[in-house]
Structures are given as structure tokens and as C-alpha cells.
Design a protein around this motif. Structure first.
Motif, PDB file in Angstrom:
ATOM      1  N   ALA A 194      -7.209   9.605 -18.988  1.00  0.00           N
ATOM      2  CA  ALA A 194      -6.869   8.207 -18.738  1.00  0.00           C
ATOM      3  C   ALA A 194      -5.383   8.125 -18.440  1.00  0.00           C
ATOM      4  CB  ALA A 194      -7.235   7.342 -19.940  1.00  0.00           C
ATOM      5  N   SER A 195      -4.924   6.937 -18.092  1.00  0.00           N
ATOM      6  CA  SER A 195      -3.505   6.763 -17.767  1.00  0.00           C
ATOM      7  C   SER A 195      -2.995   5.446 -18.326  1.00  0.00           C
ATOM      8  CB  SER A 195      -3.286   6.793 -16.250  1.00  0.00           C
ATOM      9  OG  SER A 195      -1.912   6.643 -15.931  1.00  0.00           O
ATOM     10  N   VAL A 196      -1.715   5.440 -18.699  1.00  0.00           N
ATOM     11  CA  VAL A 196      -1.000   4.210 -19.029  1.00  0.00           C
ATOM     12  C   VAL A 196      -0.009   3.980 -17.902  1.00  0.00           C
ATOM     13  CG1 VAL A 196       0.596   3.079 -20.602  1.00  0.00           C
ATOM     14  CG2 VAL A 196      -1.316   4.414 -21.511  1.00  0.00           C
ATOM     15  N   ALA A 197      -0.200   2.873 -17.186  1.00  0.00           N
ATOM     16  CA  ALA A 197       0.593   2.583 -15.997  1.00  0.00           C
ATOM     17  C   ALA A 197       1.711   1.606 -16.305  1.00  0.00           C
ATOM     18  CB  ALA A 197      -0.304   2.008 -14.900  1.00  0.00           C
ATOM     19  N   MET A 198       2.770   1.685 -15.515  1.00  0.00           N
ATOM     20  CA  MET A 198       3.806   0.655 -15.537  1.00  0.00           C
ATOM     21  C   MET A 198       3.239  -0.613 -14.893  1.00  0.00           C
ATOM     22  SD  MET A 198       7.235   2.827 -14.530  1.00  0.00           S
ATOM     23  CE  MET A 198       6.649   3.237 -12.883  1.00  0.00           C
ATOM     24  N   ALA A 199       3.948  -1.716 -15.063  1.00  0.00           N
ATOM     25  CA  ALA A 199       3.510  -2.976 -14.473  1.00  0.00           C
ATOM     26  C   ALA A 199       3.364  -2.828 -12.963  1.00  0.00           C
ATOM     27  CB  ALA A 199       4.498  -4.084 -14.800  1.00  0.00           C
ATOM     28  N   LEU A 200       2.271  -3.352 -12.433  1.00  0.00           N
ATOM     29  CA  LEU A 200       2.016  -3.293 -11.003  1.00  0.00           C
ATOM     30  C   LEU A 200       2.602  -4.492 -10.259  1.00  0.00           C
ATOM     31  CD1 LEU A 200      -1.661  -2.044 -11.208  1.00  0.00           C
ATOM     32  CD2 LEU A 200       0.264  -0.763 -10.254  1.00  0.00           C
ATOM     33  N   ARG A 201       2.898  -5.564 -10.997  1.00  0.00           N
ATOM     34  CA  ARG A 201       3.479  -6.762 -10.407  1.00  0.00           C
ATOM     35  C   ARG A 201       4.150  -7.568 -11.507  1.00  0.00           C
ATOM     36  NH1 ARG A 201      -0.057  -9.074  -6.872  1.00  0.00           N
ATOM     37  NH2 ARG A 201       0.973 -11.086  -7.054  1.00  0.00           N
ATOM     38  N   PRO A 202       5.026  -8.500 -11.166  1.00  0.00           N
ATOM     39  CA  PRO A 202       5.676  -9.311 -12.201  1.00  0.00           C
ATOM     40  C   PRO A 202       4.650 -10.095 -13.025  1.00  0.00           C
ATOM     41  CG  PRO A 202       6.815  -9.540 -10.100  1.00  0.00           C
ATOM     42  CD  PRO A 202       5.544  -8.799  -9.812  1.00  0.00           C
ATOM     43  N   GLY A 203       5.010 -10.353 -14.285  1.00  0.00           N
ATOM     44  CA  GLY A 203       4.128 -11.111 -15.165  1.00  0.00           C
ATOM     45  C   GLY A 203       2.960 -10.315 -15.686  1.00  0.00           C
ATOM     46  N   ASP A 213      -6.509  -4.446  -8.542  1.00  0.00           N
ATOM     47  CA  ASP A 213      -5.126  -4.580  -9.010  1.00  0.00           C
ATOM     48  C   ASP A 213      -4.203  -3.656  -8.227  1.00  0.00           C
ATOM     49  OD1 ASP A 213      -5.556  -6.459 -11.186  1.00  0.00           O
ATOM     50  OD2 ASP A 213      -6.576  -4.824 -12.215  1.00  0.00           O
ATOM     51  N   LEU A 214      -4.697  -2.465  -7.926  1.00  0.00           N
ATOM     52  CA  LEU A 214      -3.880  -1.513  -7.179  1.00  0.00           C
ATOM     53  C   LEU A 214      -3.548  -2.052  -5.794  1.00  0.00           C
ATOM     54  CD1 LEU A 214      -2.580   1.288  -6.927  1.00  0.00           C
ATOM     55  CD2 LEU A 214      -4.801   2.154  -6.163  1.00  0.00           C
ATOM     56  N   GLU A 215      -4.515  -2.635  -5.135  1.00  0.00           N
ATOM     57  CA  GLU A 215      -4.284  -3.157  -3.791  1.00  0.00           C
ATOM     58  C   GLU A 215      -3.323  -4.339  -3.800  1.00  0.00           C
ATOM     59  OE1 GLU A 215      -5.188  -1.556  -1.138  1.00  0.00           O
ATOM     60  OE2 GLU A 215      -6.098  -0.105  -2.512  1.00  0.00           O
ATOM     61  N   ALA A 216      -3.224  -5.042  -4.947  1.00  0.00           N
ATOM     62  CA  ALA A 216      -2.327  -6.199  -5.051  1.00  0.00           C
ATOM     63  C   ALA A 216      -0.978  -5.834  -5.653  1.00  0.00           C
ATOM     64  CB  ALA A 216      -2.988  -7.295  -5.882  1.00  0.00           C
ATOM     65  N   ALA A 217      -0.720  -4.545  -5.838  1.00  0.00           N
ATOM     66  CA  ALA A 217       0.516  -4.102  -6.487  1.00  0.00           C
ATOM     67  C   ALA A 217       1.742  -4.490  -5.664  1.00  0.00           C
ATOM     68  CB  ALA A 217       0.485  -2.596  -6.708  1.00  0.00           C
ATOM     69  N   LEU A 218       2.824  -4.859  -6.371  1.00  0.00           N
ATOM     70  CA  LEU A 218       4.081  -5.224  -5.724  1.00  0.00           C
ATOM     71  C   LEU A 218       5.210  -4.248  -6.045  1.00  0.00           C
ATOM     72  CD1 LEU A 218       4.054  -9.108  -6.250  1.00  0.00           C
ATOM     73  CD2 LEU A 218       3.333  -7.801  -4.238  1.00  0.00           C
ATOM     74  N   TYR A 219       4.991  -3.348  -7.017  1.00  0.00           N
ATOM     75  CA  TYR A 219       5.987  -2.342  -7.371  1.00  0.00           C
ATOM     76  C   TYR A 219       5.553  -0.995  -6.799  1.00  0.00           C
ATOM     77  CZ  TYR A 219       7.981  -5.666 -10.737  1.00  0.00           C
ATOM     78  OH  TYR A 219       8.571  -6.752 -11.321  1.00  0.00           O
ATOM     79  N   PRO A 220       6.249  -0.480  -5.765  1.00  0.00           N
ATOM     80  CA  PRO A 220       5.803   0.747  -5.097  1.00  0.00           C
ATOM     81  C   PRO A 220       5.736   1.973  -5.994  1.00  0.00           C
ATOM     82  CG  PRO A 220       7.421  -0.403  -3.753  1.00  0.00           C
ATOM     83  CD  PRO A 220       7.406  -1.083  -5.091  1.00  0.00           C
ATOM     84  N   ASP A 221       6.646   2.102  -6.963  1.00  0.00           N
ATOM     85  CA  ASP A 221       6.619   3.299  -7.801  1.00  0.00           C
ATOM     86  C   ASP A 221       5.378   3.327  -8.681  1.00  0.00           C
ATOM     87  OD1 ASP A 221       7.554   1.113  -9.198  1.00  0.00           O
ATOM     88  OD2 ASP A 221       9.093   2.206 -10.287  1.00  0.00           O
ATOM     89  N   ALA A 222       5.043   2.206  -9.307  1.00  0.00           N
ATOM     90  CA  ALA A 222       3.839   2.152 -10.140  1.00  0.00           C
ATOM     91  C   ALA A 222       2.586   2.346  -9.289  1.00  0.00           C
ATOM     92  CB  ALA A 222       3.779   0.823 -10.887  1.00  0.00           C
ATOM     93  N   GLU A 223       2.586   1.750  -8.113  1.00  0.00           N
ATOM     94  CA  GLU A 223       1.442   1.893  -7.214  1.00  0.00           C
ATOM     95  C   GLU A 223       1.242   3.358  -6.809  1.00  0.00           C
ATOM     96  OE1 GLU A 223       0.031   0.729  -2.677  1.00  0.00           O
ATOM     97  OE2 GLU A 223       1.875  -0.135  -3.512  1.00  0.00           O
ATOM     98  N   GLY A 224       2.342   4.011  -6.406  1.00  0.00           N
ATOM     99  CA  GLY A 224       2.243   5.399  -5.986  1.00  0.00           C
ATOM    100  C   GLY A 224       1.759   6.313  -7.096  1.00  0.00           C
ATOM    101  N   ARG A 225       2.260   6.106  -8.310  1.00  0.00           N
ATOM    102  CA  ARG A 225       1.845   6.956  -9.432  1.00  0.00           C
ATOM    103  C   ARG A 225       0.377   6.730  -9.776  1.00  0.00           C
ATOM    104  NH1 ARG A 225       7.405   6.515 -13.185  1.00  0.00           N
ATOM    105  NH2 ARG A 225       8.785   6.884 -11.397  1.00  0.00           N
ATOM    106  N   LEU A 226      -0.070   5.480  -9.671  1.00  0.00           N
ATOM    107  CA  LEU A 226      -1.476   5.216  -9.966  1.00  0.00           C
ATOM    108  C   LEU A 226      -2.375   5.837  -8.900  1.00  0.00           C
ATOM    109  CD1 LEU A 226      -3.669   4.026 -11.641  1.00  0.00           C
ATOM    110  CD2 LEU A 226      -3.179   1.767 -10.675  1.00  0.00           C
ATOM    111  N   ARG A 227      -1.988   5.745  -7.649  1.00  0.00           N
ATOM    112  CA  ARG A 227      -2.772   6.370  -6.584  1.00  0.00           C
ATOM    113  C   ARG A 227      -2.846   7.881  -6.794  1.00  0.00           C
ATOM    114  NH1 ARG A 227      -4.161   2.994  -2.540  1.00  0.00           N
ATOM    115  NH2 ARG A 227      -2.929   1.084  -2.238  1.00  0.00           N
TER     116      ARG A 227
END
Length: 360
Positions: A194-203, A213-227
Motif C-alpha cells: 500500500a502507499s501513503v500519498a502526499m496531498a493531491l490537491r489543496p484542502g 482522484d489521481l486524474e484530478a490531482a493539482l500537485y505534480p510531485d504527488a501525482e507522479g509518485r502515485l502513478r
């Protein structure tokens, strides 16, 4: 003897000093700069006139503006500054950046950009003269500050965000980087990961995330690591997003993953930061689980956590060196050199928080 200037009086200028000394403004300027031949007698008259008028010297801001430089670089922190000061990786990046800029004779202007009102930073920067701007930490893909600064001709440097052709980056391949720890856990024989991810978007809130949620991500670093994690672990591998980048948020996310029957519990947790990983270790210990005997945990960054009774297996991303790399890009841009994106290498650092999964 003249009286000290009172509050509200007009500030004396270099022209005033020149007129009082009976010289040209350019001659008076040479006396203060020390860059030209002026007779001792003339220099004395200028200094005496300056003393009588209580003139402290030419306005350094006005002088720097005439030269096209103010000696200040804006450092945009896309979070409350207190959060950056509590994050050892962020501090290391800022330290390395400051070191490089100080070597170039430039200072940093820290600008906090709250996630709930990013436009506020535009107003702050509109009143500031800066030579360049840096986005050194995790940030939004789209940032309203960029258009404002590009329109002013200010060179921009980032570490993966904002995603704009006007920004030169020190880049980490986030997908490949998280793949280092994910592959390490899989190679140890773990099948329930499993993984613990950083915030994908504000709030963000601490909760399970999905492909939507991944497709709606606004933070590129968190998105890239999750992908990168899902590419190796599979799209069904559970992921919990942490509300913020703190040990406490990591512990809350870790409990969501680990507080369940052994047969349903992941035996390996890949966290997107060392602080989140430390929180997962605390959650495991609070639940009576041995790390790494019953659950392996990995991090990202390679920061020093002397209070953690373990050495995290992590992705080593030297923060100070990353900050220096950002500073070198700034210096190159201000020297008029081409500034292409720069790849920043990372590496796996095995520690004591990973081991093969428990038998049975």
C-alpha cells in the motif's frame, strides 16, 4: 550647524549635496562611489555638504534599479512559512538555495502563498522589485504568480512546478524515483503493498484515494509518485492520502491502512515522504506491529530523523544540493545564459525499516 532633519521633511538628494558643494551631480556621485578621480579638496567639500544636509548616501534601491538589478530573489513557498520551517527537507532546500544566492551577493525574499488564496501572492510581489523568482518546494501545477512575473520579464526557476514554459526546472523523475522503493519492497517478496500519498490537491483530507482522484490531482510531485507506485504495485493497491506533510498526518494515514485483520493488512507501505513514513512507523508501533518484522515501511527524501528509532529505507534526495542546483540556475539566468531544465538524480538508500514479509 544645521539641525537634524525632522520627520516629514523632504529627504535630501544627491543633487542637493552637489549644489551645496558647488559641484556637478556626477562629481558628487563619484565621491560616494569612489570610482573616479576627484581631488581631495573637492571630495571634502562634498562630504561636508552631505553632513550638513544629513545625507546618508545615494538610495541603494534607486541605484540598483538604474542598473537593472536589486539584489533580491523572491522565493515563493506555496504554504504557510511555518510549515516549511517544520519540514527538514524544505529547510535543507532553502539552506542550499540561500548558500548559492549569498555567494552571488543576493538575498532571499520569502513569499508565503496560501493554497486557499494563491492570488494573494501576486499582490505581494506587485510591490516588490526582484531579480528572479524561485519555486523551490512542492507546488501547484498552475500558479497565478507565473503570468505576473513573466510579464515583468523576471526569470523563473522551479523544482517541477509550476508547469509552465516560462519556468526552468531542477527536475526529479517522480515516477521512477518512487519506483525505487516500490520495487525494493516487491523484490523482498511483499504482495500486499500500500502507499501513503502526499496531498493531491489543496484542502486534502486523510482518506483513501482512487484513480479519479489521481486524474484530478493539482500537485505534480504527488501525482507522479502515485502513478509510479500504481505502475508497479498494480492499480488495486490501496492508497491513503495524508491531509498534510507531517508525522501526525502520516500516523493517521498509517492507521487507516494497518488497523485491520492480519490477512487484510498490507505487509509493505511505500510513503511519499520521510515524515509520512515516520508517522506510519508510529502507527504500526501503536498497533503492536513490529517494523520491519510484520510491516515494512519506506520513505522519500533521506532527511535526518534522529528521534526515530530506525533508519528509514528511502529515496535519497539531498535537499541542500537540490537548493544549490536551483540557485545555480538562478545565477545562470541572471548572467544571461541559456537555462534548460536540469535532471536531479536520486538513489535508493536501504535502511532498517524493510525486510521480507512475515511467513504464513
Amino acid at each position: 550647524m544645521s539641525q537634524p532633519r525632522q520627520a516629514g521633511d523632504r529627504r535630501p538628494t544627491l543633487r542637493d549635496v552637489a549644489e551645496r558643494a558647488g559641484v556637478s551631480t556626477s562629481t558628487a556621485s563619484l565621491v560616494f562611489s569612489g570610482k573616479g578621480p576627484v581631488s581631495p579638496a573637492t571630495a571634502d567639500r562634498v562630504r561636508t555638504a552631505a553632513e550638513e544636509l544629513h545625507f546618508a548616501g545615494p538610495d541603494p534601491l534607486a541605484s540598483s534599479l538604474r542598473q537593472g538589478r536589486v539584489g533580491t530573489v523572491a522565493v515563493v513557498v506555496e504554504a504557510p512559512l511555518r510549515d516549511a520551517f517544520r519540514d527538514p527537507f524544505a529547510l535543507a532546500v532553502l539552506d542550499g538555495l540561500a548558500e548559492e544566492l549569498e555567494a552571488a551577493g543576493r538575498s532571499m525574499l520569502l513569499v508565503a502563498q496560501p493554497a486557499d488564496d494563491p492570488v494573494r501572492a501576486v499582490g505581494q510581489l506587485a510591490t516588490q522589485a526582484v531579480d528572479a523568482a524561485v519555486f523551490p518546494l512542492c507546488g501547484l501545477r498552475d500558479n497565478p504568480v507565473v503570468a505576473h512575473l513573466v510579464a515583468r520579464g523576471v526569470p523563473l526557476v522551479g523544482s517541477g512546478a509550476p508547469a509552465d514554459p516560462g519556468v526552468a526546472h531542477v527536475r526529479v523523475d517522480e515516477e521512477a524515483a518512487i519506483g525505487l522503493t516500490t520495487r525494493h519492497v516487491l523484490d523482498l517478496g511483499h504482495t500486499r503493498v500500500a502507499s501513503v500519498a502526499m496531498a493531491l490537491r489543496p484542502g486534502a483530507t486523510t482518506r483513501a484515494v482512487t484513480a479519479e482522484d489521481l486524474e484530478a490531482a493539482l500537485y505534480p510531485d504527488a501525482e507522479g509518485r502515485l502513478r509510479g507506485f500504481w505502475a508497479l504495485a498494480g492499480p488495486d493497491a490501496p492508497v491513503v492520502q495524508a491531509a498534510d506533510l507531517t508525522v501526525g498526518a502520516g500516523e493517521a494515514a498509517g492507521r487507516l491502512l494497518l488497523d485491520r485483520p492480519a490477512a487484510q493488512r498490507p505487509t509493505g507501505v511505500v510513503a511519499q515522504s520521510d515524515l509520512l513514513a515516520a508517522g506510519v512507523v508510529r502507527a504500526a508501533e501503536a498497533l503492536g506491529l513490529d517494523v520491519p518484522g510484520e510491516v515494512s515501511v519506506t520513505g522519500f527524501d533521506g532527511v535526518d530523523l534522529p528521534w526515530l528509532d530506525a533508519t528509514l529505507t528511502t529515496v535519497l534526495q539531498p535537499g541542500a544540493e537540490k537548493g544549490r542546483a536551483l540557485g545555480r540556475l538562478v545565477r545562470a539566468a541572471l548572467d544571461g545564459e541559456p537555462v534548460p531544465d536540469v535532471d536531479f538524480p536520486v538513489a535508493l538508500r536501504p535502511g532498517t525499516t524493510t525486510a521480507p514479509p512475515p511467513a504464513g
